[in-house]
Scaffold this motif. Structure first.
Motif, short mmCIF file in Angstrom:
data_model
loop_
_atom_site.label_atom_id
_atom_site.label_comp_id
_atom_site.label_asym_id
_atom_site.label_seq_id
_atom_site.Cartn_x
_atom_site.Cartn_y
_atom_site.Cartn_z
N GLN A 209 27.77 52.15 42.26
CA GLN A 209 27.56 51.30 41.09
C GLN A 209 28.44 50.06 41.14
O GLN A 209 27.98 48.95 40.86
CB GLN A 209 27.83 52.06 39.79
N ASN A 210 29.70 50.23 41.54
CA ASN A 210 30.60 49.08 41.64
C ASN A 210 30.12 48.10 42.70
O ASN A 210 30.21 46.88 42.52
CB ASN A 210 32.03 49.55 41.93
N THR A 211 29.56 48.62 43.78
CA THR A 211 29.03 47.75 44.83
C THR A 211 27.82 46.96 44.32
O THR A 211 27.71 45.76 44.56
CB THR A 211 28.66 48.58 46.08
N ILE A 212 26.93 47.63 43.61
CA ILE A 212 25.78 46.95 43.00
C ILE A 212 26.27 45.85 42.05
O ILE A 212 25.78 44.72 42.09
CB ILE A 212 24.87 47.96 42.25
N ASP A 213 27.27 46.18 41.23
CA ASP A 213 27.82 45.19 40.29
C ASP A 213 28.42 44.00 41.01
O ASP A 213 28.20 42.85 40.64
CB ASP A 213 28.87 45.84 39.39
N GLN A 214 29.20 44.26 42.07
CA GLN A 214 29.88 43.19 42.80
C GLN A 214 28.90 42.31 43.57
O GLN A 214 29.08 41.10 43.65
CB GLN A 214 30.92 43.78 43.76
N LEU A 215 27.86 42.91 44.14
CA LEU A 215 26.88 42.14 44.91
C LEU A 215 25.81 41.50 44.02
O LEU A 215 25.12 40.58 44.46
CB LEU A 215 26.20 43.03 45.96
N GLY A 216 25.66 42.02 42.81
CA GLY A 216 24.64 41.50 41.91
C GLY A 216 23.24 41.90 42.28
O GLY A 216 22.26 41.29 41.85
N THR A 217 23.12 42.97 43.07
CA THR A 217 21.80 43.46 43.50
C THR A 217 21.91 44.92 43.93
O THR A 217 22.99 45.37 44.35
CB THR A 217 21.23 42.63 44.67
#
Length: 195
Positions: free
Chosen positions: A115-123
């Motif tokens: 989830q944090n990776t999705i948030d950081q990448l915006g996708t």
């Protein structure tokens, strides 16, 4: 070039725990392909391998699981790779122990590092390889469960699973997400079966 990120927590305390399965898969790949020394960069431990004609950067974020995206974003930005060249490997309590599920996109499914990776990448449009660690027994807290080591009865199955997960990463690198999904999203082989 491809980027393969294995999620986990840094430190000896977490070695061999369910949450560190992503690190375990990277270790197998590094050994299989005779990686050079790991270097500290991007708040991660990083090394390069060659799979066929592809350069593959292996990344083990050292930010602790829930902040993994910070490291992933820095690596993606530095190497200027598209999200289609990124694969995250992580534990998943929603899959039976030893089961693999590769997807080209999707939700975090409750996995906070993802989830944090999705948030950081915006996708969410990047590949992820979920490695099943099973559900906690009884009323055990999920956070405590993923920070435990595998039981003796699970250990052999998980050794096979980690090897299969590394092979799934190889397949993704060389043949793409669809072929890897078709080959590795099947039921896990029983102990002793060929990988």
């Amino acid at each position: 070039m491809k980027i393969v990120v294995g999620l986990g927590n840094p430190g000896k305390k977490y070695v061999g725990t369910r949450h560190n399965i992503g690190f375990d898969v990277l270790a197998v790949l590094a050994q299989r392909f005779s990686a050079d020394r790991w270097k500290s960069s991007f708040e991660a431990e990083v090394t390069d391998i060659q799979i066929g004609s592809e350069r593959v950067v292996l990344v083990a974020p050292q930010t602790f699981m829930n902040l993994s995206g910070r490291s992933v974003r820095a690596v993606v930005k530095f190497y200027k790779v598209s999200h289609s060249e990124l694969l995250l490997v992580h534990d998943d309590m929603n899959l039976p122990t030893g089961r693999l599920r590769l997807r080209g996109t999707g939700s975090a499914g409750g996995q906070k590092g993802l989830q944090n990776t999705i948030d950081q990448l915006g996708t969410s449009d990047f590949a992820r390889l979920r490695v099943g660690v099973g559900r906690p027994p009884g009323k055990m807290d999920a956070a405590n469960y993923v920070l435990q080591k595998f039981s003796k009865s699970e250990f052999s199955k998980m050794e096979h699973c980690v090897e299969r997960a590394a092979s799934a990463v190889e397949c993704w690198v060389q043949d793409g997400v669809e072929k890897a999904m078709n080959e590795f999203n099947q039921t896990a082989p029983e102990d002793g079966e060929s990988l």
